[in-house]
Design a protein around this motif. Structure first.
Motif, mmCIF file in Angstrom:
data_model
loop_
_atom_site.group_PDB
_atom_site.id
_atom_site.type_symbol
_atom_site.label_atom_id
_atom_site.label_comp_id
_atom_site.label_asym_id
_atom_site.label_seq_id
_atom_site.Cartn_x
_atom_site.Cartn_y
_atom_site.Cartn_z
ATOM 1 N N ASN A 6 20.731 6.848 -12.504
ATOM 2 C CA ASN A 6 21.099 8.263 -14.391
ATOM 3 C C ASN A 6 22.000 8.717 -13.797
ATOM 4 O OD1 ASN A 6 19.779 5.303 -15.796
ATOM 5 N ND2 ASN A 6 17.630 7.093 -15.831
ATOM 6 N N THR A 7 21.130 9.757 -13.153
ATOM 7 C CA THR A 7 22.055 10.535 -13.041
ATOM 8 C C THR A 7 23.688 10.284 -12.067
ATOM 9 O OG1 THR A 7 20.529 11.977 -12.461
ATOM 10 C CG2 THR A 7 22.873 12.601 -11.782
ATOM 11 N N ALA A 8 23.824 9.668 -11.245
ATOM 12 C CA ALA A 8 25.047 8.969 -10.123
ATOM 13 C C ALA A 8 25.819 8.173 -11.496
ATOM 14 C CB ALA A 8 24.712 8.525 -9.174
ATOM 15 N N VAL A 9 25.668 7.331 -12.371
ATOM 16 C CA VAL A 9 26.675 7.056 -13.542
ATOM 17 C C VAL A 9 27.669 8.288 -14.493
ATOM 18 C CG1 VAL A 9 26.825 5.653 -15.831
ATOM 19 C CG2 VAL A 9 25.374 4.749 -13.499
ATOM 20 N N GLU A 10 26.239 8.941 -14.395
ATOM 21 C CA GLU A 10 26.638 10.152 -15.213
ATOM 22 C C GLU A 10 27.630 10.457 -15.010
ATOM 23 O OE1 GLU A 10 23.641 11.648 -17.075
ATOM 24 O OE2 GLU A 10 22.498 10.241 -18.256
ATOM 25 N N ALA A 11 27.492 10.953 -13.766
ATOM 26 C CA ALA A 11 28.592 11.484 -13.074
ATOM 27 C C ALA A 11 29.437 10.961 -12.559
ATOM 28 C CB ALA A 11 27.807 11.848 -11.773
ATOM 29 N N LEU A 12 29.362 9.916 -12.639
ATOM 30 C CA LEU A 12 30.799 9.105 -12.388
ATOM 31 C C LEU A 12 31.533 8.339 -13.229
ATOM 32 C CD1 LEU A 12 29.315 6.584 -9.670
ATOM 33 C CD2 LEU A 12 31.407 7.948 -9.312
ATOM 34 N N GLN A 13 31.141 7.925 -14.443
ATOM 35 C CA GLN A 13 31.709 8.459 -15.998
ATOM 36 C C GLN A 13 32.793 9.618 -16.352
ATOM 37 O OE1 GLN A 13 28.039 7.235 -18.179
ATOM 38 N NE2 GLN A 13 28.996 5.147 -17.693
ATOM 39 N N ARG A 14 32.105 10.963 -15.654
ATOM 40 C CA ARG A 14 32.633 12.136 -16.565
ATOM 41 C C ARG A 14 34.068 11.954 -15.113
ATOM 42 N NH1 ARG A 14 27.469 14.201 -16.350
ATOM 43 N NH2 ARG A 14 27.483 15.075 -13.797
ATOM 44 N N ALA A 25 33.672 -2.047 -7.652
ATOM 45 C CA ALA A 25 33.311 -1.510 -6.300
ATOM 46 C C ALA A 25 32.206 -0.991 -6.815
ATOM 47 C CB ALA A 25 33.651 0.673 -6.064
ATOM 48 N N LYS A 26 30.847 -1.316 -5.935
ATOM 49 C CA LYS A 26 29.876 -1.058 -5.769
ATOM 50 C C LYS A 26 29.180 -0.188 -4.737
ATOM 51 C CE LYS A 26 26.736 -4.742 -4.254
ATOM 52 N NZ LYS A 26 26.103 -5.894 -4.637
ATOM 53 N N PHE A 27 28.444 0.767 -5.697
ATOM 54 C CA PHE A 27 27.836 1.954 -4.842
ATOM 55 C C PHE A 27 26.192 1.400 -4.717
ATOM 56 C CE2 PHE A 27 31.076 3.864 -6.792
ATOM 57 C CZ PHE A 27 31.683 5.284 -6.398
ATOM 58 N N VAL A 28 25.948 1.571 -3.401
ATOM 59 C CA VAL A 28 24.510 1.462 -3.332
ATOM 60 C C VAL A 28 23.674 2.692 -2.359
ATOM 61 C CG1 VAL A 28 22.677 -0.385 -2.498
ATOM 62 C CG2 VAL A 28 25.386 -1.433 -2.793
ATOM 63 N N ILE A 29 22.816 2.831 -3.796
ATOM 64 C CA ILE A 29 21.423 4.080 -3.279
ATOM 65 C C ILE A 29 20.138 3.431 -3.481
ATOM 66 C CG2 ILE A 29 20.291 5.521 -3.552
ATOM 67 C CD1 ILE A 29 22.797 6.245 -5.323
ATOM 68 N N PRO A 30 19.965 2.750 -1.446
ATOM 69 C CA PRO A 30 18.771 2.313 -0.825
ATOM 70 C C PRO A 30 17.429 3.115 -1.648
ATOM 71 C CG PRO A 30 20.558 2.793 0.978
ATOM 72 C CD PRO A 30 20.438 3.182 -0.343
ATOM 73 N N GLY A 31 16.386 1.719 -2.571
ATOM 74 C CA GLY A 31 15.750 2.373 -3.280
ATOM 75 C C GLY A 31 15.711 2.903 -4.298
ATOM 76 N N GLU A 32 17.079 3.351 -4.958
ATOM 77 C CA GLU A 32 16.668 3.468 -6.153
ATOM 78 C C GLU A 32 17.664 2.563 -6.896
ATOM 79 O OE1 GLU A 32 15.785 6.069 -7.365
ATOM 80 O OE2 GLU A 32 15.258 7.470 -5.185
ATOM 81 N N GLY A 33 18.916 2.004 -6.413
ATOM 82 C CA GLY A 33 19.412 0.697 -7.044
ATOM 83 C C GLY A 33 20.883 0.477 -6.863
ATOM 84 N N SER A 34 21.910 -0.120 -7.659
ATOM 85 C CA SER A 34 23.469 -0.476 -7.615
ATOM 86 C C SER A 34 24.145 0.434 -8.528
ATOM 87 C CB SER A 34 23.531 -1.122 -6.967
ATOM 88 O OG SER A 34 22.803 -2.273 -6.138
ATOM 89 N N THR A 52 31.709 -2.219 -1.238
ATOM 90 C CA THR A 52 30.217 -1.792 -1.202
ATOM 91 C C THR A 52 30.072 -0.732 -0.387
ATOM 92 O OG1 THR A 52 29.999 -4.080 -1.674
ATOM 93 C CG2 THR A 52 27.940 -2.469 -1.269
ATOM 94 N N LEU A 53 29.762 1.016 -1.043
ATOM 95 C CA LEU A 53 29.665 1.655 -0.193
ATOM 96 C C LEU A 53 28.163 2.334 -0.749
ATOM 97 C CD1 LEU A 53 32.075 1.766 -2.386
ATOM 98 C CD2 LEU A 53 33.064 3.867 -0.092
ATOM 99 N N THR A 54 27.515 2.844 0.484
ATOM 100 C CA THR A 54 25.760 2.657 0.536
ATOM 101 C C THR A 54 26.089 4.055 1.267
ATOM 102 O OG1 THR A 54 25.511 0.110 0.876
ATOM 103 C CG2 THR A 54 24.143 1.261 1.209
ATOM 104 N N ALA A 55 25.316 4.858 0.681
ATOM 105 C CA ALA A 55 24.712 5.303 1.133
ATOM 106 C C ALA A 55 23.075 6.156 0.675
ATOM 107 C CB ALA A 55 25.945 6.845 1.242
ATOM 108 N N SER A 56 23.104 7.207 1.092
ATOM 109 C CA SER A 56 21.818 7.939 0.256
ATOM 110 C C SER A 56 22.107 8.215 -0.466
ATOM 111 C CB SER A 56 20.675 8.414 1.642
ATOM 112 O OG SER A 56 21.851 9.968 1.422
ATOM 113 N N GLY A 57 21.227 8.459 -1.689
ATOM 114 C CA GLY A 57 21.624 9.787 -2.942
ATOM 115 C C GLY A 57 21.946 11.344 -2.786
ATOM 116 N N GLU A 58 21.027 11.594 -1.465
ATOM 117 C CA GLU A 58 21.419 13.526 -1.574
ATOM 118 C C GLU A 58 23.116 12.806 -0.598
ATOM 119 O OE1 GLU A 58 21.236 15.784 2.465
ATOM 120 O OE2 GLU A 58 19.055 15.755 1.500
ATOM 121 N N VAL A 59 23.658 11.836 -0.204
ATOM 122 C CA VAL A 59 24.711 12.041 -0.215
ATOM 123 C C VAL A 59 26.098 11.721 -0.945
ATOM 124 C CG1 VAL A 59 26.929 10.476 1.528
ATOM 125 C CG2 VAL A 59 24.691 11.727 2.808
#
Length: 96
Positions: A6-14, A25-34, A52-59
């Motif tokens: 949810n936080t990442a979606v809001e940040a990307l929308q801004r 493009a797809k962002f994948v945060i393992p254990g959290e979602g896409s 597809t770009l994959t990284a931890s939530g922290e990254v």
């Protein structure tokens, strides 16, 4: 849907209020979602994408907040890219 997504979606929308017209493009945060970013906008979804770009939530948080350069994240192995590398570079510039 997780709070991280949810936080990442809001940040990307801004960062990209009109979405991303270069492709899907797809962002994948393992254990959290896409998250999908395309010409229609940004949304939490797991579907086919050109890149597809994959990284931890922290990254992802660091990239979105401007604390980490997406290219450096890729070069240091913190961000994995699968698919259209040119599109990934365009996306990185759009997130600027």
């Amino acid at each position: 849907m997780s709070d991280v997504i949810n936080t990442a979606v809001e940040a990307l929308q801004r960062k990209m209020p009109s979405g991303f017209g270069g492709g899907v493009a797809k962002f994948v945060i393992p254990g959290e979602g896409s998250i999908i970013v395309d010409g229609t906008g940004v949304r939490a979804e797991d579907s086919e994408a050109d890149v597809t770009l994959t990284a931890s939530g922290e990254v992802f948080r660091a990239i979105l907040e401007g604390e980490m350069n997406p290219t450096m994240a890729f070069m240091t192995g913190k961000l994995a890219v699968d698919g259209n590398m040119g599109l990934a570079m365009q996306l990185g510039a759009a997130m600027g």
